[in-house]
Design an enzyme around this catalytic site. Sequence first.
Site, PDB file in Angstrom:
ATOM      1  N   GLY A  51       2.836  -1.186   4.251  1.00  0.00           N
ATOM      2  CA  GLY A  51       2.774   0.407   4.025  1.00  0.00           C
ATOM      3  C   GLY A  51       4.210   0.611   3.727  1.00  0.00           C
ATOM      4  O   GLY A  51       4.916   0.562   2.942  1.00  0.00           O
ATOM      5  N   GLY A  97       2.214   1.837  10.843  1.00  0.00           N
ATOM      6  CA  GLY A  97       3.094   3.019  10.683  1.00  0.00           C
ATOM      7  C   GLY A  97       3.988   3.382  11.956  1.00  0.00           C
ATOM      8  O   GLY A  97       4.642   4.578  12.104  1.00  0.00           O
ATOM      9  N   ASN A 108       0.877  -1.103  -0.014  1.00  0.00           N
ATOM     10  CA  ASN A 108      -0.003   0.007   0.082  1.00  0.00           C
ATOM     11  C   ASN A 108       0.984   1.263  -0.044  1.00  0.00           C
ATOM     12  O   ASN A 108       1.299   1.687   0.828  1.00  0.00           O
ATOM     13  CB  ASN A 108      -0.793  -0.065   1.241  1.00  0.00           C
ATOM     14  CG  ASN A 108      -1.726   1.104   1.362  1.00  0.00           C
ATOM     15  OD1 ASN A 108      -1.827   2.108   0.581  1.00  0.00           O
ATOM     16  ND2 ASN A 108      -2.503   1.148   2.642  1.00  0.00           N
ATOM     17  N   GLU A 122      -6.957   4.495   7.861  1.00  0.00           N
ATOM     18  CA  GLU A 122      -6.490   6.151   7.471  1.00  0.00           C
ATOM     19  C   GLU A 122      -7.679   6.874   7.004  1.00  0.00           C
ATOM     20  O   GLU A 122      -8.084   8.021   6.916  1.00  0.00           O
ATOM     21  CB  GLU A 122      -5.214   6.361   6.484  1.00  0.00           C
ATOM     22  CG  GLU A 122      -4.066   6.173   7.344  1.00  0.00           C
ATOM     23  CD  GLU A 122      -2.780   5.425   6.895  1.00  0.00           C
ATOM     24  OE1 GLU A 122      -2.850   5.407   5.470  1.00  0.00           O
ATOM     25  OE2 GLU A 122      -1.925   4.940   7.281  1.00  0.00           O
ATOM     26  N   LYS A 153       0.060   4.207  -0.430  1.00  0.00           N
ATOM     27  CA  LYS A 153      -0.469   5.267   0.356  1.00  0.00           C
ATOM     28  C   LYS A 153      -0.239   6.692  -0.746  1.00  0.00           C
ATOM     29  O   LYS A 153      -0.074   6.373  -1.742  1.00  0.00           O
ATOM     30  CB  LYS A 153      -0.086   5.370   1.723  1.00  0.00           C
ATOM     31  CG  LYS A 153      -0.105   4.290   2.587  1.00  0.00           C
ATOM     32  CD  LYS A 153       0.075   4.383   4.271  1.00  0.00           C
ATOM     33  CE  LYS A 153      -0.264   3.032   4.685  1.00  0.00           C
ATOM     34  NZ  LYS A 153      -0.241   3.184   6.138  1.00  0.00           N
ATOM     35  N   SER A 175       3.189  -2.294  10.314  1.00  0.00           N
ATOM     36  CA  SER A 175       4.521  -2.342  10.575  1.00  0.00           C
ATOM     37  C   SER A 175       5.190  -3.864  10.161  1.00  0.00           C
ATOM     38  O   SER A 175       6.123  -4.274  10.914  1.00  0.00           O
ATOM     39  CB  SER A 175       4.803  -2.179  11.855  1.00  0.00           C
ATOM     40  OG  SER A 175       4.559  -0.785  12.173  1.00  0.00           O
ATOM     41  N   HIS A 235      -9.713   1.136   4.696  1.00  0.00           N
ATOM     42  CA  HIS A 235      -8.246   1.565   5.319  1.00  0.00           C
ATOM     43  C   HIS A 235      -8.592   2.540   6.416  1.00  0.00           C
ATOM     44  O   HIS A 235      -9.237   3.234   6.501  1.00  0.00           O
ATOM     45  CB  HIS A 235      -7.313   2.147   4.515  1.00  0.00           C
ATOM     46  CG  HIS A 235      -5.992   1.981   5.225  1.00  0.00           C
ATOM     47  ND1 HIS A 235      -5.216   2.957   5.849  1.00  0.00           N
ATOM     48  CD2 HIS A 235      -5.098   0.927   4.974  1.00  0.00           C
ATOM     49  CE1 HIS A 235      -4.168   2.611   6.188  1.00  0.00           C
ATOM     50  NE2 HIS A 235      -3.981   1.251   5.882  1.00  0.00           N
ATOM     51  N   GLU A 253      -5.825  -4.975  10.268  1.00  0.00           N
ATOM     52  CA  GLU A 253      -4.593  -4.028  10.671  1.00  0.00           C
ATOM     53  C   GLU A 253      -5.089  -3.357  11.962  1.00  0.00           C
ATOM     54  O   GLU A 253      -5.682  -2.268  11.930  1.00  0.00           O
ATOM     55  CB  GLU A 253      -4.577  -3.074   9.369  1.00  0.00           C
ATOM     56  CG  GLU A 253      -4.366  -3.480   8.085  1.00  0.00           C
ATOM     57  CD  GLU A 253      -3.684  -2.626   7.397  1.00  0.00           C
ATOM     58  OE1 GLU A 253      -2.833  -2.730   6.697  1.00  0.00           O
ATOM     59  OE2 GLU A 253      -4.469  -1.436   7.077  1.00  0.00           O
TER      60      GLU A 253
HETATM   61  P1  PGA Z   1       2.723  -0.077   7.770  1.00  0.00           P
HETATM   62  O1  PGA Z   1       1.050   0.441   6.906  1.00  0.00           O
HETATM   63  O2  PGA Z   1       3.067  -1.302   7.050  1.00  0.00           O
HETATM   64  O3  PGA Z   1       3.483   1.281   7.288  1.00  0.00           O
HETATM   65  O4  PGA Z   1       2.416  -0.209   8.894  1.00  0.00           O
HETATM   66  C1  PGA Z   1       0.252  -0.753   6.651  1.00  0.00           C
HETATM   67  C2  PGA Z   1      -1.132  -0.198   6.354  1.00  0.00           C
HETATM   68  O5  PGA Z   1      -1.356   0.948   6.642  1.00  0.00           O
HETATM   69  O6  PGA Z   1      -1.689  -0.624   5.277  1.00  0.00           O
END
Ligand code: PGA
Length: 251
Positions: free
Chosen positions: A234, A173, A10, A97, A12, A213, A95, A167
């Site tokens: 991500g 993140g 992803n 976010e 983003k 992460s 997601h 998630e």
């Molecule tokens: P991350 O994001 O691997 O940076 O934690 C995962 C995601 O939001 O899909």
Amino acid sequence: MARQYYIAGNWKMNKNKAEALDLAKGLVEALKDGKNKYMIGVPYVYLDAVAQVVKGSNILLGAQDVASTGNGAHTGEVSCAMLKDIGCGCVILGHSERRHEIGESDELINKKVRKALNSGLEVDLCIGELLSEREAGEAEQVCAFQLSAGLAGVTAEQMKNVTIAYEPVWAIGTGKTATPEDAQAIHKFIRGYIAKLYNQEVADNVIIQYGGSMNQGNCEQLLAQPDIDGGLIGGASLKAETFVPICSVGC
Ligand code: PGA
């Protein structure tokens, strides 16, 4: 039950066009003999250009959102038909976010899920609890609600085109990963809940990714868990050298 690993990146809201094309080219080359399922979730404006790069490869092109309606007077929106027209096969929906920064409701997410599936796009539906909800012992309840709301009206047949990404919001993140045991416990719960919503066959076949992460250092242990079938990645998906090792698990 042998489920194929499904590793998705992803991106983003990252990269310029040249960087997006470079990364896509690098991945096509590096993953050409990969045995897992792969997807990259690319920002809208680069989808068409990246589509030319991944065409004919084993990498599925994904968008990070889509409109809940068909073409028409919807300023700023992008439809499923437009995504399909340029070679996009999948969309990431729900997601955290978009749920928590943009304020997307479960009802809107469900409209998008149904629209995408009815249009022939695959859906990667993200669910997961906030830290406060986990601390209050509500992680399972939150996931169950997001699953039943997000999948309302989706048939057992359509579930073949649905992947669930668990998630935990506190792990996205942040560098904090759920332990493999904690992640396995909730993945098992999610699969059991899907069996209740549909049936055991749907539950046995559905791919449940972990996201939050995930990186080269922790992916093997996470993916060794019986109910963790892949990852939605991500930060570590933004460079071939950090993404390819995750994609290579099990190959
Ligand atoms: P991350 O994001 O691997 O940076 O934690 C995962 C995601 O939001 O899909």
